[in-house]
Enzyme design. Structure first.
Site, short mmCIF file in Angstrom:
data_model
loop_
_atom_site.label_atom_id
_atom_site.label_comp_id
_atom_site.label_asym_id
_atom_site.label_seq_id
_atom_site.Cartn_x
_atom_site.Cartn_y
_atom_site.Cartn_z
N ALA A 129 0.84 -1.20 0.00
CA ALA A 129 0.00 0.00 0.00
C ALA A 129 0.87 1.25 0.00
O ALA A 129 2.00 1.24 0.50
CB ALA A 129 -0.93 -0.01 1.20
N ARG A 131 0.89 3.78 1.70
CA ARG A 131 1.29 4.34 2.99
C ARG A 131 2.59 3.69 3.50
O ARG A 131 3.19 4.19 4.45
CB ARG A 131 0.18 4.16 4.02
CG ARG A 131 -0.21 2.73 4.29
CD ARG A 131 -1.36 2.66 5.29
NE ARG A 131 -1.80 1.29 5.54
CZ ARG A 131 -2.67 0.63 4.81
NH1 ARG A 131 -3.21 1.22 3.75
NH2 ARG A 131 -3.03 -0.60 5.13
N TYR A 132 2.97 2.56 2.87
CA TYR A 132 4.18 1.86 3.30
C TYR A 132 5.38 2.17 2.42
O TYR A 132 6.51 2.16 2.89
CB TYR A 132 3.94 0.35 3.30
CG TYR A 132 2.85 -0.11 4.23
CD1 TYR A 132 2.93 0.14 5.60
CD2 TYR A 132 1.73 -0.76 3.75
CE1 TYR A 132 1.92 -0.26 6.46
CE2 TYR A 132 0.72 -1.18 4.60
CZ TYR A 132 0.81 -0.92 5.95
OH TYR A 132 -0.17 -1.32 6.79
N THR A 133 5.17 2.40 1.14
CA THR A 133 6.29 2.58 0.23
C THR A 133 6.73 4.04 0.19
O THR A 133 5.96 4.95 0.50
CB THR A 133 5.94 2.11 -1.19
OG1 THR A 133 4.82 2.86 -1.66
CG2 THR A 133 5.58 0.63 -1.20
#
Length: 862
Positions: A129, A131-133
Site C-alpha cells: 500500500a 502508505r508503506y512505500t
C-alpha cells in the site's frame, strides 16, 4: 392530529431553457466528447515525451517537491495526494498503480521512479500500500524534467485554474521508444515495445545529421525491440514492417540452455508473469505425461531468474524444448501498434516518423531554453557592464549614493546623473563594497567577455539550424555516454520452426488398456503387469458397469470409441493416465464430456490414419446401416465427441464392427429374431455425417445388431431372458437389401423371449454378459455347438441380460484394404434363379413346411 404537509410547489421551467435533442444525436455527441477525452487525456502517450497525462503529472509533482534521485525518499501517499489535489482529480488507486509501474525494472527499460519498499514482482505480486512505500525520481527521469523552469515547454492551467502544469515535458531522450507504452482508448489502442537506449539515441543522432536517411540505414542501427526481461526476438521481416508502418509482428522466445540434461530458463518473454508461466508449464506437463518431463522448479533468487525443467533420462531434450515453446507461454507473439498522440490527434507512425516528431520537439525545447538563457545572459551582461562602468567613476557613484535619502532615490539619481540603466542602477545599489576591489574588476571584465561570446553563441543557435542541430547532437552524445544501457534482448532474423511431428514427442511404451461400457478406461504398463503376474479377475469396477474390451497398445497408438448415441471419441493412448491395479480407472470425462445415459459399444485401435483403408460398420436400432472409412475419423482435437452417424429420432447405435479384406457379408438381427444377410457391397461407404441406408423392411421392429461376417464366422445370439444360440452363418441365405430375412429361433407364445445382442464369432472366443443382478459371466464359445435355424434357445441365466460384449480387439491395419465393390457372384443369383434346388439344414426346400421355414418368399423373390 398530525399537521398537514404542504404540497411542494410545482416548478415551471421556461420553454427557452429546454433543449430538445434526438437521443441518438445526444448520445453521439456525449460519447464523442468522452472518446476525445480518453484518447487525449488518459490512455495514449504523447509522441514528444512518451508519457500519458497521469505519468506526466506524477513526475512533475515529484519535481516540484524536489524528490530528486540524490535526495531522501518520501511516502508514496504524499506524492499521490499532491497529484490528486493539484493536477489529476481521479482515483488514488490508478495514480498509485501508474507510479508503481514506472518503478518496475521488468516493465520499463529505464525506470522513471525509484521506489523504496515492495513495488511488486515479476511473479505478478501487487505492490505494498502507498502508505508503506517511499519514492523519489530516478536519475534518468530527471532528463525528462531538465530545464522545465526555463520556459522550455508550454504550460496550461490545471482543472480548477489554481495551478499551472506543463502540457509536455522537455524529455531529453526519446522516452516513447526507450520505454514503450501500452493503452486502450475508445476506438484506438497502442502497443509500442521498449527499445535499447543506445540504439535509439544513435538513430536520433543519425536523423539529425542526415534527415533523409533511409529505413534501411535506420534498421541497421535499431536492431529491434529490447525488452527489460531480455529473451530472444525473432522475425526481422516483422521488425522492418513495424519500423516502416508502425504495425508488425515478432515472436518473443525465452532464453534457455541445457544443463545436466535439463532445460534451464534464464529469461522469459516481456510482460509474462513468471508465476503464471510456471503454473501453465506444470499443467502442460501434467496433461502430457508422454513428454517424459519429470518436474518444474522455480529457483529464482537474488542472483537472477532461473526456472529448471527436469527431464527423464529417456526424454529427447530438443523435442521437449520445442514442445514447451509451442504449448506454453515460453514463446509468445508480440504485435506492434505504434499509435501516439501527435498534435492532439492519434496517429499510427513508423519508427522514422516517431523519431522525427521527437526531434522537432527536442529542437523546439532547445530553442525555447536557449531564448530563455539568452535573455538571462543579456541581462547579466548589462549588469556586468554597469558594474565595470561604476568602478571607473567610483567616487561619483559613492557621492551620489551618500547624498541620496533612500534606495529608490539613489537608483533614480544614478539613472539621471550618470546615465545608468535601471537594471544597472539597481545592481550598483545592491552591490557590496568588497566587490569593488581590483580583483573583482578583472573578474567582471572577464565575465563580460565570456557573456558576449555566450550571447553570440545563443544567437547563432537561434538563427542557424545547423548550429542548433550540432548542439542537439552534442547533447544526445553526452546523454548516451552517461546513461547508456547495453542491449538485453537478442535479435534473430528468422523465426525458429517449432513445428514437430507429434509422434516424436511421445516416448514409446507398451500398455494394456481396459475400457468399460460406462466410459472408464484403465491403463497399465505391460512391464508392470508381467512383473506382478496380475489377472483381470481382481479388477474393481463400478456397479452395473463392465469391461467390454481389452487392448494392447503403445503410447503412439490411438483409440476410437464408438458410442450408442451415434458419436465416437478419438483418444491418443498417451492421454490416458496410468491407473493403480485396484482402481476403476480414469473416466473419459477427464478428456472429453461423456453423457451418463451413453455407453461405449466397441473400441478400435489405430496406429496411423495414413493408409488406414479399413471401414467401420455402424448399425442402428431403427435399421439404418453404413460403412465409414477409418481415415475419415481422424480429428485434430480430442476434447469432445464427433458424429459417426446421423441418427433419427428415438434411434441409437446398436453395434459397430470392423470391415476388413476378409469381410464378405453383413448379418442383421431384429429383436423378434429375424435374421438377414447381405453382401458387404450392398452397404455403401459414406461420410461420418450421413444417415446410412435402410437394412430391414419392418418399421416397427428394432434391430439389436448388425455385424460383419467372413466365411468362417458364426452367428451368436443372446436374448433378453439370458438365452443363447449359435448358428452357422451359411444357413442364413444372402439377400438383396432391404429384407426382413429368416427367423433365427422359434418364438414361444407362453414364454416369449426377444433377441438382445448378436455377435459374429469364431471358435475359441469369449463373450462377457452382465446380468440384471450385476454379475458378469464369461462364456467360452467352445462350450456351445452350432444349431439349426429351427432349434430353440438354450437358457443359461433366467435373471436377464443387461449388457453383453464380445472380448475382441479391433486393430486397424494400415496395409489391409477392403474389397472394392463388385457384381454379385453366382451364389447370390442362385437365391432367385434356382430356389427349387435350395437346401436348408440338409433338407430340400420342397420338403419343409411353410411354418417351419419361416421365410418370407415374397421378400425373397423381389
Amino acid at each position: 392530529m398530525a399537521p398537514k404537509t404542504k404540497k411542494p410547489e410545482e416548478v415551471v421551467i421556461p420553454e427557452e431553457n429546454i433543449i430538445d435533442y434526438a437521443l441518438d444525436e445526444l448520445m453521439g455527441d456525449r460519447f464523442g466528447r468522452y472518446a476525445k477525452y480518453i484518447i487525449q487525456e488518459r490512455a495514449l502517450p504523447d509522441v514528444r515525451d512518451g508519457l500519458k497525462p497521469v505519468q506526466r503529472r506524477i513526475l512533475y509533482t515529484m519535481n516540484e517537491i524536489q524528490l530528486f534521485h540524490d535526495k531522501a525518499y518520501k511516502k508514496s501517499a504524499r506524492v499521490v495526494g499532491e497529484v490528486i489535489g493539484k493536477y489529476h482529480p481521479h482515483g488514488d488507486t490508478s495514480i498509485y498503480e501508474a507510479l508503481v509501474r514506472m518503478s518496475q525494472y521488468w516493465k520499463l527499460n529505464v525506470p522513471l521512479s525509484d521506489m523504496h519498499g515492495n513495488n511488486g514482482s515479476i511473479d505478478g505480486d501487487s505492490a505494498a500500500a502507498m502508505r508503506y512505500t517511499e519514492v523519489r525520481l530516478s536519475k534518468t527521469a530527471e532528463l525528462l524534467l531538465r530545464d522545465l523552469k526555463k520556459n522550455s515547454v508550454q504550460w496550461a492551467p490545471n482543472f480548477d485554474d489554481s495551478e499551472t502544469e506543463p502540457t509536455v515535458l522537455p524529455a531529453y531522450f526519446p522516452n516513447i521508444l526507450v520505454n514503450g507504452s501500452t493503452g486502450i482508448a475508445a476506438g484506438y489502442a497502442t502497443n509500442i515495445p521498449p527499445h535499447n537506449f543506445n540504439e535509439i539515441l544513435d538513430a536520433t543522432i543519425r536523423l539529425i545529421e542526415r534527415p533523409h536517411s533511409s529505413l534501411d540505414k535506420i534498421s541497421k542501427i535499431i536492431k529491434g525491440p529490447d525488452f527489460p526481461t531480455g529473451g530472444v526476438v525473432m522475425g526481422k521481416e516483422g521488425i522492418l514492417e513495424a519500423l516502416a508502418t508502425g504495425r508488425g509482428r515478432v515472436v518473443i522466445q525465452s532464453k534457455t540452455h541445457i544443463e545436466d540434461g535439463n532445460i534451464i530458463i534464464t529469461e522469459i518473454p516481456y510482460e509474462i508473469v513468471k508465476q503464471d508461466l510456471v503454473k501453465k508449464i506444470g499443467e502442460a506437463i501434467e496433461d502430457n505425461p508422454q513428454m517424459e518431463i519429470k518436474d518444474i522448479r522455480d529457483e529464482t533468487d537474488r542472483n537472477g531468474l532461473r526456472i529448471v525443467i527436469e527431464l527423464n533420462k529417456d526424454a529427447n531434450v530438443e523435442i521437449a524444448r520445442k514442445w514447451l515453446l509451442k504449448n506454453t507461454p515460453l514463446q509468445v507473439g508480440y504485435n506492434y501498434n505504434n499509435v501516439v498522440i501527435v498534435d492532439k490527434r492519434p496517429q499510427l507512425l513508423g519508427m522514422i516518423d516517431i523519431l522525427k516528431a521527437y526531434i522537432n520537439h527536442l529542437g523546439e525545447v532547445f530553442l525555447r531554453k536557449t531564448k530563455f538563457d539568452l535573455v538571462k545572459a543579456e541581462k547579466r551582461l548589462e549588469i556586468v557592464k554597469g558594474l565595470v562602468k561604476a568602478v571607473s567613476i567610483l567616487d561619483q557613484v559613492i557621492e551620489i549614493i551618500r547624498k541620496s535619502t533612500n534606495r529608490s532615490d539613489a537608483i533614480e539619481k544614478l539613472i539621471s546623473k550618470l546615465k545608468f540603466s535601471e537594471v544597472q542602477a539597481i545592481a550598483i545599489v545592491d552591490l557590496r563594497l568588497y566587490r569593488l576591489s581590483s580583483t573583482d574588476v578583472h573578474k567582471l571584465t572577464a565575465e563580460a567577455k565570456e557573456l558576449e561570446n555566450t550571447i553570440k553563441h545563443y544567437k547563432d543557435i537561434i538563427s542557424d539550424k545547423l548550429v542548433l542541430d550540432q548542439e542537439l547532437i552534442e547533447l544526445l552524445t553526452v546523454i548516451r555516454k552517461d546513461y547508456g544501457v547495453e542491449r538485453r534482448t537478442e535479435v534473430i532474423d528468422e523465426i525458429e520452426n517449432i513445428e514437430i511431428d507429434f509422434k516424436e514427442t511421445i516416448v514409446k511404451k507398451d500398455y494394456k488398456i481396459w475400457i468399460s461400457k460406462d466410459g472408464y478406461i484403465k491403463s497399465l504398463d505391460q512391464k508392470y503387469i508381467a512383473q506382478n503376474k496380475l489377472t483381470q479377475e481382481s479388477f474393481a469396477r463400478k456397479p452395473h458397469d463392465m469391461w467390454i474390451s481389452t487392448v494392447e497398445v503403445s503410447s503412439l497408438d490411438n483409440l476410437i470409441l464408438v458410442c450408442s448415441d451415434g458419436t465416437y471419441y478419438l483418444l491418443p493412448a498417451y492421454k490416458i493416465s496410468e491407473s493403480k491395479w485396484k482402481d476403476i480407472g480414469m473416466h473419459i470425462n477427464k478428456i472429453a464430456p461423456f453423457s451418463g445415459e451413453n455407453h461405449i459399444l466397441a473400441v478400435f485401435v489405430v496406429k496411423y490414419f495414413e493408409n488406414a483403408k479399413q471401414e467401420i460398420l455402424i448399425a442402428s436400432k431403427k435399421g439404418m446401416i453404413k460403412r465409414v472409412p477409418v481415415e475419415n475419423l481422424e480429428t485434430k482435437t480430442f476434447n469432445r465427441a464427433f458424429k459417426i452417424i446421423n441418427l433419427g429420432a428415438d434411434d441409437e447405435v446398436v453395434s459397430a464392427s470392423l470391415v476388413t479384406s476378409q469381410t464378405e457379408y453383413v448379418v442383421m438381427l431384429t429383436k423378434t429374431g429375424f435374421t438377414v444377410k447381405y453382401d458387404i457391397n450392398e452397404i455403401p461407404s459414406s461420410s461420418p455425417s450421413s444417415k446410412g441406408v435402410k437394412s430391414t423392411v419392418s418399421k416397427n421392429e428394432d434391430v439389436v445388431a448388425g455385424r460383419v461376417f467372413d466365411k468362417n464366422d458364426e452367428l451368436f445370439i443372446i436374448t433378453e431372458r439370458g438365452g443363447i444360440k449359435r448358428i452357422k452363418q451359411t444357413l442364413i441365405p444372402v439377400m438383396s437389401r432391404p429384407k426382413r430375412g429368416v427367423r433365427s429361433f422359434p418364438v414361444s407364445v407362453s414364454k416369449p423371449d426377444f433377441a438382445s445382442y448378436a455377435f459374429n464369432v469364431k471358435n475359441g472366443e469369449k463373450i462377457a454378459i452382465l446380468d440384471s443382478s450385476d454379475v458378469v459371466t464369461t462364456l467360452d464359445l467352445k462350450q456351445f455347438k452350432s444349431q439349426s435355424l429351427e432349434s430353440k434357445i438354450i437358457s443359461i441365466d433366467e435373471s436377464g441380460v443387461q449388457f453383453a460384449a464380445l472380448k475382441r480387439t479391433f486393430i486397424i491395419d494400415n496395409g489391409d484394404i477392403p474389397p472394392s465393390p463388385q457384381e454379385k457372384d453366382d451364389s447370390t443369383v442362385m437365391l432367385t434363379a434356382n430356389i427349387s434346388s435350395m437346401m436348408v439344414n440338409g433338407k430340400n426346400i420342397d420338403e419343409i413346411k411353410t411354418e417351419e421355414l419361416m421365410l418370407d418368399l415374397d421378400d425373397l423373390l423381389d
